[in-house]
Design an enzyme around this catalytic site. Structure first.
Site, PDB file in Angstrom:
ATOM      1  N   LYS A   9      -2.196 102.692  72.375  1.00 11.02           N
ATOM      2  CA  LYS A   9      -0.794 103.374  72.277  1.00 11.02           C
ATOM      3  C   LYS A   9       0.238 102.495  72.917  1.00 11.02           C
ATOM      4  CE  LYS A   9      -2.486 107.847  70.775  1.00 11.02           C
ATOM      5  NZ  LYS A   9      -2.297 109.337  71.086  1.00 11.02           N
ATOM      6  N   TYR A  49      -0.098 109.968  60.855  1.00  9.96           N
ATOM      7  CA  TYR A  49      -0.270 111.192  61.578  1.00  9.96           C
ATOM      8  C   TYR A  49       0.132 112.503  60.858  1.00  9.96           C
ATOM      9  CZ  TYR A  49      -1.365 109.738  66.129  1.00  9.96           C
ATOM     10  OH  TYR A  49      -1.684 109.105  67.251  1.00  9.96           O
ATOM     11  N   ASN A 112      -0.666 109.132  75.819  1.00  4.20           N
ATOM     12  CA  ASN A 112      -2.137 109.355  76.448  1.00  4.20           C
ATOM     13  C   ASN A 112      -2.987 108.045  76.094  1.00  4.20           C
ATOM     14  OD1 ASN A 112      -2.320 110.009  73.890  1.00  4.20           O
ATOM     15  ND2 ASN A 112      -3.436 111.778  74.054  1.00  4.20           N
ATOM     16  N   HIS A 115      -5.947 106.433  70.842  1.00  2.00           N
ATOM     17  CA  HIS A 115      -6.244 107.434  69.676  1.00  2.00           C
ATOM     18  C   HIS A 115      -7.603 107.140  69.308  1.00  2.00           C
ATOM     19  CE1 HIS A 115      -6.025 109.236  65.639  1.00  2.00           C
ATOM     20  NE2 HIS A 115      -6.711 108.127  65.460  1.00  2.00           N
ATOM     21  N   GLU A 126      -8.141 106.665  58.262  1.00  2.00           N
ATOM     22  CA  GLU A 126      -7.312 105.750  59.164  1.00  2.00           C
ATOM     23  C   GLU A 126      -7.809 104.491  59.120  1.00  2.00           C
ATOM     24  OE1 GLU A 126      -8.248 107.904  62.764  1.00  2.00           O
ATOM     25  OE2 GLU A 126      -6.767 109.553  62.417  1.00  2.00           O
TER      26      GLU A 126
HETATM   27  P1  RTP Z   1      -5.637 111.282  68.914  1.00  2.00           P
HETATM   28  O1  RTP Z   1      -5.620 111.924  67.403  1.00  2.00           O
HETATM   29  O2  RTP Z   1      -4.366 110.482  69.341  1.00  2.00           O
HETATM   30  O3  RTP Z   1      -6.800 110.600  69.176  1.00  2.00           O
HETATM   31  O4  RTP Z   1      -5.743 112.590  69.917  1.00  2.00           O
HETATM   32  P2  RTP Z   1      -6.301 113.795  69.820  1.00  2.00           P
HETATM   33  O5  RTP Z   1      -7.433 113.862  68.639  1.00  2.00           O
HETATM   34  O6  RTP Z   1      -6.998 113.937  71.280  1.00  2.00           O
HETATM   35  O7  RTP Z   1      -5.126 114.858  69.947  1.00  2.00           O
HETATM   36  P3  RTP Z   1      -4.570 115.494  68.588  1.00  2.00           P
HETATM   37  O8  RTP Z   1      -4.676 116.950  68.776  1.00  2.00           O
HETATM   38  O9  RTP Z   1      -5.121 114.830  67.513  1.00  2.00           O
HETATM   39  O10 RTP Z   1      -2.967 115.075  68.655  1.00  2.00           O
HETATM   40  C1  RTP Z   1      -2.647 113.870  68.200  1.00  2.00           C
HETATM   41  C2  RTP Z   1      -1.739 113.301  69.453  1.00  2.00           C
HETATM   42  O11 RTP Z   1      -0.417 113.873  69.478  1.00  2.00           O
HETATM   43  C3  RTP Z   1       0.074 113.892  70.791  1.00  2.00           C
HETATM   44  N1  RTP Z   1      -0.004 115.343  71.398  1.00  2.00           N
HETATM   45  N2  RTP Z   1       1.060 115.869  71.900  1.00  2.00           N
HETATM   46  N3  RTP Z   1       3.115 117.668  73.053  1.00  2.00           N
HETATM   47  C4  RTP Z   1       1.597 118.013  72.701  1.00  2.00           C
HETATM   48  O12 RTP Z   1       1.490 119.326  73.031  1.00  2.00           O
HETATM   49  C5  RTP Z   1       0.805 117.109  72.085  1.00  2.00           C
HETATM   50  N4  RTP Z   1      -0.519 117.553  71.524  1.00  2.00           N
HETATM   51  C6  RTP Z   1      -0.722 116.405  71.074  1.00  2.00           C
HETATM   52  C7  RTP Z   1      -0.975 113.121  71.690  1.00  2.00           C
HETATM   53  O13 RTP Z   1      -0.503 111.825  71.855  1.00  2.00           O
HETATM   54  C8  RTP Z   1      -2.236 113.279  71.046  1.00  2.00           C
HETATM   55  O14 RTP Z   1      -3.065 112.181  71.117  1.00  2.00           O
HETATM   56 MG    MG Z   2      -6.713 113.677  66.748  1.00  2.76          MG
END
Ligand code: RTP
Ligand code: MG
Length: 137
Positions: A9, A49, A112, A115, A126
């Site tokens: 990212k 997204y 973070n 991804h 994706e």
């Molecule tokens: P990713 O899709 O990026 O691999 O991450 P992930 O599965 O661990 O998390 P996901 O729930 O799919 O959320 C996608 C991305 O959105 C951002 N996020 N922000 N502010 C918040 O509460 C929040 N929650 C998620 C993060 O960049 C997350 O990786």
């Molecule tokens: Mg995710």
């Protein structure tokens, strides 16, 4: 063999840790099957997204993901989807295990560092979003 989509990212690209992150994938037996550096528009980030379109963080997340260049990769290996998510660590770096990418490089729950696809279905969507089959080896 399984394939998954990985993104370094904008926060991690700016920190100049592309090599350190890729090295962790390779050390864990994942192969870089495709890779490129791109800069998404806000619209492209929103399309990527789209599953999160109703989440409160959708607008902020897509602003962040389009603020600078990213590195997109197809990782290949046995259980690549789960293995990649293990190497990445928890979404919130405060909860990420020691030695994971997010523990070491993420700033907060949004910025973070990486991804990774979370299922075979999202991986297929994706990978196709960024790569043609002719670009994956
Ligand atoms: P990713 O899709 O990026 O691999 O991450 P992930 O599965 O661990 O998390 P996901 O729930 O799919 O959320 C996608 C991305 O959105 C951002 N996020 N922000 N502010 C918040 O509460 C929040 N929650 C998620 C993060 O960049 C997350 O990786
Ligand atoms: Mg995710």
């Amino acid at each position: 063999m399984e394939r998954t989509l990985s993104i370094i990212k904008p926060d991690a690209v700016r920190k100049n840790v592309i090599g350190e992150i890729i090295s962790r994938f390779e050390k864990n037996g994942l192969k870089i099957a495709a890779m490129k550096k791109i800069w998404m528009t806000k619209q492209e980030a929103k399309g990527f997204y789209i599953v999160h379109k109703d989440k409160p963080f959708y607008d902020s997340l897509t602003d962040f993901m389009s603020e600078g260049p990213i590195v997109v990769m197809v990782l290949e290996g046995e259980n690549a989807i789960a293995k990649n998510r293990e190497i990445m660590g928890a979404t919130n770096p405060a909860n990420a295990a020691p030695g994971t990418i997010r523990k070491d490089f993420a700033e907060n729950i949004e910025r973070n560092a990486v991804h990774g696809s979370d299922s075979p279905e999202t991986a297929a969507f994706e990978i196709k979003y960024f790569f043609s089959e002719l670009e994956i080896f």
